[in-house]
Motif scaffolding. Sequence first.
Motif, PDB file in Angstrom:
ATOM      1  N   ARG A  31       0.813  -0.747   0.321  1.00 38.71           N
ATOM      2  CA  ARG A  31       0.247   0.316   0.009  1.00 38.71           C
ATOM      3  C   ARG A  31       0.750   1.193   0.257  1.00 38.71           C
ATOM      4  N   LEU A  32       0.504   1.772  -0.824  1.00 39.28           N
ATOM      5  CA  LEU A  32       1.805   3.458  -1.081  1.00 39.28           C
ATOM      6  C   LEU A  32       0.972   4.149  -1.143  1.00 39.28           C
ATOM      7  N   THR A  33       2.270   5.700  -0.328  1.00 48.11           N
ATOM      8  CA  THR A  33       1.029   6.789  -0.124  1.00 48.11           C
ATOM      9  C   THR A  33       2.243   7.426  -0.136  1.00 48.11           C
ATOM     10  N   GLY A  34       2.135   9.521  -0.690  1.00 45.56           N
ATOM     11  CA  GLY A  34       2.733   9.303  -1.572  1.00 45.56           C
ATOM     12  C   GLY A  34       2.580  10.912  -0.390  1.00 45.56           C
ATOM     13  N   HIS A  35       3.806  12.081  -0.420  1.00 47.90           N
ATOM     14  CA  HIS A  35       3.174  12.994   0.050  1.00 47.90           C
ATOM     15  C   HIS A  35       4.649  14.147  -0.210  1.00 47.90           C
ATOM     16  N   ASP A  36       4.217  15.150  -0.984  1.00 47.05           N
ATOM     17  CA  ASP A  36       4.949  16.054  -1.662  1.00 47.05           C
ATOM     18  C   ASP A  36       4.135  17.834  -1.076  1.00 47.05           C
ATOM     19  N   ALA A  37       5.253  18.930  -0.522  1.00 48.96           N
ATOM     20  CA  ALA A  37       5.332  19.838  -0.167  1.00 48.96           C
ATOM     21  C   ALA A  37       4.586  20.330  -1.353  1.00 48.96           C
ATOM     22  N   ASP A  38       4.637  20.176  -2.445  1.00 48.16           N
ATOM     23  CA  ASP A  38       4.240  21.431  -3.805  1.00 48.16           C
ATOM     24  C   ASP A  38       2.458  20.960  -4.330  1.00 48.16           C
ATOM     25  N   PRO A  39       1.932  21.757  -4.526  1.00 50.33           N
ATOM     26  CA  PRO A  39       0.295  21.411  -4.552  1.00 50.33           C
ATOM     27  C   PRO A  39       0.782  20.618  -6.120  1.00 50.33           C
ATOM     28  N   THR A  40       1.626  20.895  -6.907  1.00 48.94           N
ATOM     29  CA  THR A  40       0.785  20.906  -8.605  1.00 48.94           C
ATOM     30  C   THR A  40       1.895  19.201  -8.852  1.00 48.94           C
ATOM     31  N   VAL A  41       2.656  19.823  -7.177  1.00 48.89           N
ATOM     32  CA  VAL A  41       3.721  18.017  -7.253  1.00 48.89           C
ATOM     33  C   VAL A  41       2.574  16.660  -7.387  1.00 48.89           C
ATOM     34  N   ARG A  42       1.874  17.409  -6.648  1.00 50.15           N
ATOM     35  CA  ARG A  42       0.904  16.480  -5.556  1.00 50.15           C
ATOM     36  C   ARG A  42      -0.037  16.039  -7.079  1.00 50.15           C
ATOM     37  N   ALA A  43      -0.308  17.055  -7.063  1.00 50.72           N
ATOM     38  CA  ALA A  43      -1.773  17.138  -8.988  1.00 50.72           C
ATOM     39  C   ALA A  43      -1.696  15.921  -9.686  1.00 50.72           C
ATOM     40  N   THR A  44       0.452  16.133  -9.701  1.00 53.27           N
ATOM     41  CA  THR A  44       0.355  15.887 -11.015  1.00 53.27           C
ATOM     42  C   THR A  44       0.734  14.361 -10.919  1.00 53.27           C
ATOM     43  N   ALA A  45       1.357  13.763  -9.427  1.00 60.25           N
ATOM     44  CA  ALA A  45       1.517  12.470  -8.754  1.00 60.25           C
ATOM     45  C   ALA A  45      -0.446  12.035  -8.953  1.00 60.25           C
ATOM     46  N   GLU A  46      -1.000  12.814  -8.368  1.00 60.14           N
ATOM     47  CA  GLU A  46      -2.154  12.490  -8.617  1.00 60.14           C
ATOM     48  C   GLU A  46      -3.135  11.659  -9.847  1.00 60.14           C
ATOM     49  N   ARG A  47      -2.904  12.070 -11.070  1.00 62.80           N
ATOM     50  CA  ARG A  47      -2.934  12.152 -12.531  1.00 62.80           C
ATOM     51  C   ARG A  47      -2.324  11.133 -12.896  1.00 62.80           C
ATOM     52  N   LEU A  48      -1.448  10.512 -12.928  1.00 58.58           N
ATOM     53  CA  LEU A  48      -0.194   9.414 -12.836  1.00 58.58           C
ATOM     54  C   LEU A  48      -0.594   8.212 -12.027  1.00 58.58           C
ATOM     55  N   GLN A  49      -1.110   8.874 -11.032  1.00 57.00           N
ATOM     56  CA  GLN A  49      -2.085   7.477 -10.640  1.00 57.00           C
ATOM     57  C   GLN A  49      -0.078   6.663  -9.501  1.00 57.00           C
ATOM     58  N   LEU A  50       0.620   7.580  -9.585  1.00 56.59           N
ATOM     59  CA  LEU A  50       2.269   7.002  -8.258  1.00 56.59           C
ATOM     60  C   LEU A  50       1.601   6.196  -7.234  1.00 56.59           C
ATOM     61  N   CYS A  51       1.010   6.838  -6.496  1.00 56.96           N
ATOM     62  CA  CYS A  51       0.131   6.122  -5.477  1.00 56.96           C
ATOM     63  C   CYS A  51      -0.541   5.640  -5.213  1.00 56.96           C
ATOM     64  N   ASP A  52      -1.559   4.702  -3.930  1.00 57.35           N
ATOM     65  CA  ASP A  52      -2.748   4.136  -3.567  1.00 57.35           C
ATOM     66  C   ASP A  52      -3.503   5.702  -3.773  1.00 57.35           C
ATOM     67  N   ASP A  53      -2.740   6.369  -2.670  1.00 61.48           N
ATOM     68  CA  ASP A  53      -3.249   7.760  -1.757  1.00 61.48           C
ATOM     69  C   ASP A  53      -2.426   8.763  -2.335  1.00 61.48           C
ATOM     70  N   ILE A  54      -1.910   9.953  -2.421  1.00 60.42           N
ATOM     71  CA  ILE A  54      -1.799  11.224  -2.243  1.00 60.42           C
ATOM     72  C   ILE A  54      -2.303  12.292  -1.244  1.00 60.42           C
ATOM     73  N   ALA A  55      -1.304  12.333  -0.158  1.00 62.96           N
ATOM     74  CA  ALA A  55      -1.279  13.069   1.119  1.00 62.96           C
ATOM     75  C   ALA A  55      -1.260  14.668   1.371  1.00 62.96           C
ATOM     76  N   ASP A  56      -1.768  15.363   1.434  1.00 62.95           N
ATOM     77  CA  ASP A  56      -1.767  16.615   1.650  1.00 62.95           C
ATOM     78  C   ASP A  56      -1.012  16.960   2.152  1.00 62.95           C
ATOM     79  N   THR A  57      -0.838  16.520   3.339  1.00 72.10           N
ATOM     80  CA  THR A  57       0.041  16.631   4.804  1.00 72.10           C
ATOM     81  C   THR A  57       0.911  15.288   4.962  1.00 72.10           C
ATOM     82  N   ALA A  58       2.500  15.901   6.004  1.00 77.59           N
ATOM     83  CA  ALA A  58       3.258  14.539   5.670  1.00 77.59           C
ATOM     84  C   ALA A  58       2.713  13.449   6.866  1.00 77.59           C
ATOM     85  N   GLY A  59       2.398  14.242   7.930  1.00 83.79           N
ATOM     86  CA  GLY A  59       1.631  13.918   8.569  1.00 83.79           C
ATOM     87  C   GLY A  59       0.257  12.406   8.685  1.00 83.79           C
ATOM     88  N   ALA A  60      -0.237  12.676   7.752  1.00 84.66           N
ATOM     89  CA  ALA A  60      -1.171  12.160   7.109  1.00 84.66           C
ATOM     90  C   ALA A  60      -0.835  10.945   6.088  1.00 84.66           C
TER      91      ALA A  60
END
Length: 302
Positions: A31-60
Amino acid sequence: MLPFARVSVIGLGLIGSSVARAVRQHMPTVRLTGHDADPTVRATAERLQLCDDIADTAGAAVTDADLVLLCVPVGAMGAAAAEFAADLPADAIVSDVGSSKAGVAAALRAALPDAQIVPAHPVAGTENSGPEAGFASLFHGRWCILTPVEGTNPAAVARVEAFWQALGANVETMTPEHHDLVLAVTSHLPHLIAYTIVGTASDLEQVTCSEVIKYSAGGFRDFTRIAASDPTMWRDVFLANKDAVLEMLQRFSEDLTALQRAIRWGDGDALFDLFTRTRAIRRSIIEQGQDEARPDFGRSHE
Ligand code: NAP
């Protein structure tokens, strides 16, 4: 049996996105979760489906992880770790992919005093950055160096080793200080030289910029690949590995002065001997599968 079941990748650029892709390919049940400080990178990661979940914060991103892998620039490691410190599960192992190790190990220890930390450096990369630049086979046949400090639980080291082996890498263990010295010669100094040569050529007033580009096949263009590497990443590496880089730079300057002397005094034997030794090093790199065997890096000459 997989070494980890829930992996969290913090920083989804070239290396983080390559890890995510490689985990998907080699350990599809993780189960893969990802996070990046940059919201544009998070959006790209979602689009590329790099992970099962992309979290908005490092804690989450880390709340149920059994491996947290920091893939941010070396200078951001401490701050990135501090962001999830309060949410890190007690039994999670924290690792990273930073290109220098002694400073990163200290920053991670300061941010996470009670965590199991196994610093690592996959010696693989390209001159590109960002989530779209990554690819799953980046670590195939490359070395990943683990630099655990004394007292680290051997079982934690073995699990991180098994993780990188599952991604196709060969694993070696050494002290952070030794890593930093070795990489100062094999990676940091070559980058500094490439940045210098490309900078010098572009500054030369008697050679126009268009001529530098036009005749670059004479050798210059091979340095430009390295000199195109990410500015943030490399600024941080030189600041973090200052002592080892300065020591290697001193030796390099002495060797350069010796070559300058050989040219001035017409000492062809000295030049020929050095060039013969260096040619043999290129052969060894190819024999050990660390580069393309075809001439000119396999460029097409049709
Ligand atoms: P990259 O493509 O620039 O990706 C780094 C990502 O981390 C960026 O999206 C960056 O966002 C994000 N980031 C920065 N600070 C953060 C924070 N506090 N929390 C979460 N995300 C954060 O860089 P990379 O090439 O993947 O390098 C990552 C690490 O791998 C570095 O430590 C580097 O030394 C190491 N490494 C690189 C190579 C290589 O060849 N590139 C090889 C081996 C190891 P922003 O862009 O907004 O800052």
